[in-house]
Design a protein around this motif. Structure first.
Motif, PDB file in Angstrom:
ATOM      1  N   GLY A  89      96.871   8.162 -20.023  1.00 51.46           N
ATOM      2  CA  GLY A  89      95.502   7.672 -19.990  1.00 51.46           C
ATOM      3  C   GLY A  89      94.877   7.561 -21.364  1.00 51.46           C
ATOM      4  O   GLY A  89      93.784   7.005 -21.508  1.00 51.46           O
ATOM      5  N   GLY A  90      95.568   8.059 -22.404  1.00 52.23           N
ATOM      6  CA  GLY A  90      95.029   7.962 -23.756  1.00 52.23           C
ATOM      7  C   GLY A  90      95.074   6.553 -24.309  1.00 52.23           C
ATOM      8  O   GLY A  90      94.323   6.217 -25.231  1.00 52.23           O
ATOM      9  N   PHE A  91      95.980   5.706 -23.779  1.00 56.72           N
ATOM     10  CA  PHE A  91      96.096   4.326 -24.230  1.00 56.72           C
ATOM     11  C   PHE A  91      95.258   3.408 -23.342  1.00 56.72           C
ATOM     12  O   PHE A  91      95.090   3.660 -22.148  1.00 56.72           O
ATOM     13  CB  PHE A  91      97.557   3.862 -24.185  1.00 56.72           C
ATOM     14  CG  PHE A  91      98.455   4.603 -25.129  1.00 56.72           C
ATOM     15  CD1 PHE A  91      98.485   4.298 -26.479  1.00 56.72           C
ATOM     16  CD2 PHE A  91      99.283   5.615 -24.661  1.00 56.72           C
ATOM     17  CE1 PHE A  91      99.323   4.979 -27.341  1.00 56.72           C
ATOM     18  CE2 PHE A  91     100.122   6.298 -25.517  1.00 56.72           C
ATOM     19  CZ  PHE A  91     100.137   5.976 -26.870  1.00 56.72           C
ATOM     20  N   LYS A  92      94.772   2.312 -23.918  1.00 51.87           N
ATOM     21  CA  LYS A  92      93.958   1.378 -23.154  1.00 51.87           C
ATOM     22  C   LYS A  92      94.758   0.732 -22.026  1.00 51.87           C
ATOM     23  O   LYS A  92      94.209   0.423 -20.968  1.00 51.87           O
ATOM     24  CB  LYS A  92      93.385   0.305 -24.082  1.00 51.87           C
ATOM     25  CG  LYS A  92      92.341   0.846 -25.061  1.00 51.87           C
ATOM     26  CD  LYS A  92      91.765  -0.254 -25.926  1.00 51.87           C
ATOM     27  CE  LYS A  92      90.711   0.304 -26.872  1.00 51.87           C
ATOM     28  NZ  LYS A  92      90.111  -0.752 -27.738  1.00 51.87           N
ATOM     29  N   ASP A  93      96.060   0.500 -22.264  1.00 52.70           N
ATOM     30  CA  ASP A  93      96.912  -0.079 -21.212  1.00 52.70           C
ATOM     31  C   ASP A  93      97.717   0.995 -20.496  1.00 52.70           C
ATOM     32  O   ASP A  93      98.691   0.685 -19.813  1.00 52.70           O
ATOM     33  CB  ASP A  93      97.843  -1.133 -21.805  1.00 52.70           C
ATOM     34  CG  ASP A  93      98.849  -0.538 -22.795  1.00 52.70           C
ATOM     35  OD1 ASP A  93      98.694   0.635 -23.184  1.00 52.70           O
ATOM     36  OD2 ASP A  93      99.791  -1.260 -23.171  1.00 52.70           O
ATOM     37  N   VAL A 108      92.138  12.286 -23.619  1.00 43.58           N
ATOM     38  CA  VAL A 108      91.516  12.063 -24.918  1.00 43.58           C
ATOM     39  C   VAL A 108      92.041  10.745 -25.488  1.00 43.58           C
ATOM     40  O   VAL A 108      93.257  10.559 -25.575  1.00 43.58           O
ATOM     41  CB  VAL A 108      91.822  13.216 -25.885  1.00 43.58           C
ATOM     42  CG1 VAL A 108      91.255  12.917 -27.277  1.00 43.58           C
ATOM     43  CG2 VAL A 108      91.252  14.524 -25.349  1.00 43.58           C
ATOM     44  N   PRO A 109      91.180   9.799 -25.853  1.00 46.21           N
ATOM     45  CA  PRO A 109      91.652   8.509 -26.377  1.00 46.21           C
ATOM     46  C   PRO A 109      92.463   8.677 -27.658  1.00 46.21           C
ATOM     47  O   PRO A 109      92.245   9.599 -28.439  1.00 46.21           O
ATOM     48  CB  PRO A 109      90.352   7.737 -26.639  1.00 46.21           C
ATOM     49  CG  PRO A 109      89.321   8.411 -25.785  1.00 46.21           C
ATOM     50  CD  PRO A 109      89.716   9.856 -25.735  1.00 46.21           C
ATOM     51  N   ILE A 110      93.398   7.761 -27.867  1.00 46.18           N
ATOM     52  CA  ILE A 110      94.226   7.782 -29.067  1.00 46.18           C
ATOM     53  C   ILE A 110      93.333   7.700 -30.316  1.00 46.18           C
ATOM     54  O   ILE A 110      92.421   6.876 -30.387  1.00 46.18           O
ATOM     55  CB  ILE A 110      95.214   6.592 -29.057  1.00 46.18           C
ATOM     56  CG1 ILE A 110      96.124   6.673 -27.838  1.00 46.18           C
ATOM     57  CG2 ILE A 110      96.034   6.567 -30.334  1.00 46.18           C
ATOM     58  CD1 ILE A 110      96.971   7.907 -27.768  1.00 46.18           C
ATOM     59  N   GLY A 111      93.616   8.580 -31.284  1.00 47.94           N
ATOM     60  CA  GLY A 111      92.895   8.564 -32.552  1.00 47.94           C
ATOM     61  C   GLY A 111      91.564   9.277 -32.545  1.00 47.94           C
ATOM     62  O   GLY A 111      90.889   9.337 -33.586  1.00 47.94           O
ATOM     63  N   SER A 171     102.076  10.449 -37.927  1.00 50.30           N
ATOM     64  CA  SER A 171     103.041   9.353 -38.047  1.00 50.30           C
ATOM     65  C   SER A 171     103.146   8.501 -36.793  1.00 50.30           C
ATOM     66  O   SER A 171     103.898   7.531 -36.762  1.00 50.30           O
ATOM     67  CB  SER A 171     104.431   9.920 -38.380  1.00 50.30           C
ATOM     68  OG  SER A 171     104.912  10.732 -37.314  1.00 50.30           O
ATOM     69  N   GLY A 172     102.434   8.828 -35.739  1.00 45.89           N
ATOM     70  CA  GLY A 172     102.516   8.084 -34.488  1.00 45.89           C
ATOM     71  C   GLY A 172     103.329   8.838 -33.452  1.00 45.89           C
ATOM     72  O   GLY A 172     103.686  10.008 -33.639  1.00 45.89           O
ATOM     73  N   ILE A 173     103.647   8.167 -32.344  1.00 51.14           N
ATOM     74  CA  ILE A 173     104.321   8.839 -31.217  1.00 51.14           C
ATOM     75  C   ILE A 173     105.829   8.678 -31.277  1.00 51.14           C
ATOM     76  O   ILE A 173     106.526   8.999 -30.324  1.00 51.14           O
ATOM     77  CB  ILE A 173     103.792   8.313 -29.871  1.00 51.14           C
ATOM     78  CG1 ILE A 173     103.964   6.792 -29.768  1.00 51.14           C
ATOM     79  CG2 ILE A 173     102.342   8.706 -29.669  1.00 51.14           C
ATOM     80  CD1 ILE A 173     103.583   6.234 -28.406  1.00 51.14           C
ATOM     81  N   GLY A 174     106.378   8.187 -32.393  1.00 49.24           N
ATOM     82  CA  GLY A 174     107.820   8.063 -32.535  1.00 49.24           C
ATOM     83  C   GLY A 174     108.348   6.796 -31.896  1.00 49.24           C
ATOM     84  O   GLY A 174     107.602   5.887 -31.525  1.00 49.24           O
ATOM     85  N   ASN A 175     109.673   6.740 -31.728  1.00 47.31           N
ATOM     86  CA  ASN A 175     110.335   5.561 -31.172  1.00 47.31           C
ATOM     87  C   ASN A 175     110.378   5.635 -29.649  1.00 47.31           C
ATOM     88  O   ASN A 175     111.409   5.947 -29.048  1.00 47.31           O
ATOM     89  CB  ASN A 175     111.743   5.399 -31.740  1.00 47.31           C
ATOM     90  CG  ASN A 175     111.740   4.913 -33.169  1.00 47.31           C
ATOM     91  OD1 ASN A 175     111.735   5.712 -34.099  1.00 47.31           O
ATOM     92  ND2 ASN A 175     111.713   3.610 -33.366  1.00 47.31           N
ATOM     93  N   SER A 231      99.915  13.983 -33.830  1.00 37.94           N
ATOM     94  CA  SER A 231     100.559  12.718 -34.149  1.00 37.94           C
ATOM     95  C   SER A 231      99.599  11.534 -34.068  1.00 37.94           C
ATOM     96  O   SER A 231      99.556  10.695 -34.973  1.00 37.94           O
ATOM     97  CB  SER A 231     101.741  12.472 -33.197  1.00 37.94           C
ATOM     98  OG  SER A 231     102.678  13.517 -33.282  1.00 37.94           O
ATOM     99  N   VAL A 232      98.837  11.464 -32.971  1.00 37.75           N
ATOM    100  CA  VAL A 232      97.967  10.301 -32.768  1.00 37.75           C
ATOM    101  C   VAL A 232      96.555  10.681 -32.350  1.00 37.75           C
ATOM    102  O   VAL A 232      95.795   9.832 -31.885  1.00 37.75           O
ATOM    103  CB  VAL A 232      98.572   9.346 -31.721  1.00 37.75           C
ATOM    104  CG1 VAL A 232      99.816   8.672 -32.257  1.00 37.75           C
ATOM    105  CG2 VAL A 232      98.877  10.080 -30.424  1.00 37.75           C
ATOM    106  N   GLY A 233      96.203  11.953 -32.489  1.00 38.15           N
ATOM    107  CA  GLY A 233      94.836  12.353 -32.191  1.00 38.15           C
ATOM    108  C   GLY A 233      94.512  12.510 -30.734  1.00 38.15           C
ATOM    109  O   GLY A 233      93.344  12.495 -30.337  1.00 38.15           O
ATOM    110  N   SER A 234      95.529  12.687 -29.876  1.00 36.67           N
ATOM    111  CA  SER A 234      95.300  12.920 -28.456  1.00 36.67           C
ATOM    112  C   SER A 234      96.371  13.866 -27.934  1.00 36.67           C
ATOM    113  O   SER A 234      97.564  13.631 -28.156  1.00 36.67           O
ATOM    114  CB  SER A 234      95.348  11.608 -27.669  1.00 36.67           C
ATOM    115  OG  SER A 234      95.315  11.873 -26.267  1.00 36.67           O
ATOM    116  N   PRO A 235      95.984  14.924 -27.207  1.00 35.18           N
ATOM    117  CA  PRO A 235      96.983  15.847 -26.656  1.00 35.18           C
ATOM    118  C   PRO A 235      97.629  15.324 -25.383  1.00 35.18           C
ATOM    119  O   PRO A 235      98.533  15.953 -24.850  1.00 35.18           O
ATOM    120  CB  PRO A 235      96.150  17.101 -26.351  1.00 35.18           C
ATOM    121  CG  PRO A 235      94.799  16.553 -26.031  1.00 35.18           C
ATOM    122  CD  PRO A 235      94.602  15.359 -26.917  1.00 35.18           C
ATOM    123  N   ASP A 236      97.195  14.160 -24.901  1.00 32.37           N
ATOM    124  CA  ASP A 236      97.623  13.665 -23.589  1.00 32.37           C
ATOM    125  C   ASP A 236      98.623  12.526 -23.682  1.00 32.37           C
ATOM    126  O   ASP A 236      98.584  11.582 -22.886  1.00 32.37           O
ATOM    127  CB  ASP A 236      96.387  13.221 -22.796  1.00 32.37           C
ATOM    128  CG  ASP A 236      95.378  14.337 -22.636  1.00 32.37           C
ATOM    129  OD1 ASP A 236      95.776  15.429 -22.194  1.00 32.37           O
ATOM    130  OD2 ASP A 236      94.194  14.120 -22.950  1.00 32.37           O
TER     131      ASP A 236
END
Length: 547
Positions: A319-323, A225-228, A438-442, A400-405
């Motif tokens: 695979g959720g991120f473009k890179d 699932v793509p981020i967001g 809040s995002g995927i953390g540090n 956190s970022v709209g993707s379970p992956d």
């Protein structure tokens, strides 16, 4: 300049290796095509048997130079830069993708199969679930009739397998090769060295050494699932027909966010569950300043070495991120050691020439050698068998970022190397739970290290000449001759794992002792404390007779 051609392996059969094309999927998914986007050679001759299209030539430039600064051989400056490409071991990825093309089925023997011979009876001989010897009268899975009840088989025959025939892979997870990925992994190395000879038979070397590797291969879910993509608003609209019956808007939205059926609707290729393919998504970098000082004479050899370095990379992918997470998960690797020092030495007693042959044998032929090693501890965030402190009870990435992956890391709130107590290597108050949205953390975790490693060994050796061609050698070795133990974390130590509770506050459950044990101590269960000691002196005596 080096030119190379790297071929791709084939499966050694007539079917080929399954590949996936997003463009082909888009063209076929709107129709009734089975397995849109997937093809292999035996059903599409345009797909190579290897599944991949290789580049004809890859180039690897290399450059090096050496300069004698004063022309006397005492000051040398040298350096180099080079690219080295390498073939990737794609056996596992190709084998799995070949199985996708060949076709496979899953089957488990029922409880009536007690031996291998029984299992053989379940081999299919037709197209029905009773087409095997086990389901026929006298078979191991045949139920005999009783009274008015007729005898019957139980329908447990193994399914037929027809290799190379396309099977419907809808709602399944498959392994393929990506037609877009034609990269060849490479490593670029670079170095600059200054060698200087000093009086007293001393030789020094000062170096900057590093390398960068890119396009390394790892398995990625192309159907992540793509981020967001998944938000409270989007799941309300897209998954409204998946009413879970949960009372309350927030609970209903959260349940939908974590619903596999709802998540499937947000996947880019919803015909399938997961699509695993090797992608050129891993990178790493090593940089170091190195020094070396050596002394060599007729009776001694001494070498001192020191390196200040760092290893970085992206050990996690998604695979959720473009890179595929190459930038998001860039962090200190578990092999990184900030400081490394070692000293080695060998001393031989000077030769004496006494008139007495026996006394010559007693005073000559002694050799003393040793090695001392010191190095910084391992990266703490990677010592629990997982990066990012093996976060326990952390949030699902969909919140956190709209993707379970994706992999979620803790949030850093301060410098965890400050405010430490004895035997403590990370301050638990500096780690927080990643809140929703809040995002995927540090994931770019700072370099916090565990206990340092150091050790020193000694050895003494004496040779006795028996005759011209016979020698007796006695060797005494003391490993860890100082007899010190090393403070350490255990493998998978819970004290390097961040465990948050499941309450609404998401408190760090191992920030304080749960068992009441004192810290430091052998039963301390608080995050960041090392409570294990190991290591002891080992003495060895050996004899070697040469003839």
């Amino acid at each position: 300049m080096r030119f190379e051609h790297f071929g791709s392996p084939t499966a050694g059969d007539q079917f080929g290796i399954a590949v996936f094309s997003p463009t082909q999927y888009a063209a076929q998914a709107t129709g009734s095509t089975q397995n849109p986007g997937v093809s292999w050679n035996s059903i599409n001759s345009g797909t190579p048997l290897s599944g991949a299209t290789e580049s004809f030539l890859d180039y690897s430039p290399r450059l090096g130079a050496s300069v004698d600064v004063y022309g006397n051989g005492k000051t040398i400056v040298r350096g180099g830069w080079g690219m080295y490409r390498y073939a990737v071991n794609l056996q596992d990825a190709h084998l799995s993708a070949a199985n996708t093309a060949m076709g496979s089925v899953g089957w488990s023997a029922p409880g009536t199969a007690a031996t291998w011979e029984d299992v053989d009876q379940f081999k299919s001989t037709g197209s029905t679930s009773n087409s095997c010897a086990a389901e026929q009268p006298g078979g191991v899975d045949y139920t005999a009739g009783s009274g008015s009840t007729l005898g019957h088989g139980n329908g447990n025959c193994a399914p037929s397998v027809v290799f190379g025939t396309p099977t419907n892979m809808a709602n399944s997870s498959i392994t393929v090769l990506d037609t877009k990925d034609q990269d060849q992994p490479y490593t670029v190395t670079y170095s600059l060295n200054v060698d200087q000879e000093f009086p007293g038979k001393l030789m020094a070397e000062f170096s900057y050494v590093g390398n960068f590797s890119a396009k390394g291969q790892s398995g990625v879910n192309l159907n992540a699932v793509p981020i967001g993509a998944m938000t409270a608003a989007s799941v309300t609209t897209t998954c409204a027909n998946l009413d879970t019956g949960v009372v309350g808007t927030i609970n209903q939205i959260n349940t939908r966010l974590n619903d596999a059926q709802c998540q499937q609707l947000f996947r880019p290729f919803p015909y399938y569950q997961g699509i695993t393919a090797n992608e050129s998504d891993t990178r790493s970098q090593y940089d170091s300043l190195q020094t070396k000082l050596t002394h060599t004479s007729s009776w001694s050899t001494i070498s001192l070495n020191y390196a200040w370095s760092k290893n970085m990379g992206n050990p996690t992918t998604s695979g959720g991120f473009k890179d595929y997470g190459a930038s998001e998960y860039w962090t200190v690797l578990n092999i990184s050691r900030k400081n490394v020092f070692n000293a080695s030495y060998v001393f031989s007693t000077p030769q004496t020439h006494l008139a007495n042959h026996f006394l010559n044998g007693v005073v000559n032929g002694y050799q003393l050698s040793g090695i001392t090693q010191l190095q910084s501890g391992a990266q703490l965030s990677a010592t629990a068998g997982n990066y990012y402190y093996n976060l326990q009870n952390g949030p699902n990435g969909v919140y956190s970022v709209g993707s379970p992956d994706v992999t979620v890391a803790p949030v850093m709130t301060c410098n965890a190397s400050l405010g430490l107590k004895a035997h403590q290597f990370a301050n638990p108050s500096c780690f927080a739970y990643p809140t929703q949205g809040s995002g995927i953390g540090n994931t770019r975790m700072p370099g916090y290290t565990g206990p340092m490693y150091w050790n020193s060994d000694l050895a003494a050796e004496k040779s006795f000449a028996i005759t011209e061609h016979q020698t007796l050698k006695l060797r005494f070795t003391a490993k860890d001759f100082i007899n010190h133990d090393l403070l350490s974390f255990n493998s998978g130590d819970p004290n390097t794992t961040l465990s948050f509770d499941t309450t609404a506050a998401h408190n760090l459950s191992n920030a304080t002792s749960a068992n009441g044990a004192a810290c430091p101590g052998p039963s301390c269960d608080v995050f960041g404390y090392a409570d294990t000691n190991f290591g002891h002196r080992i003495l060895e005596l050996s004899a070697k007779y040469e003839f």
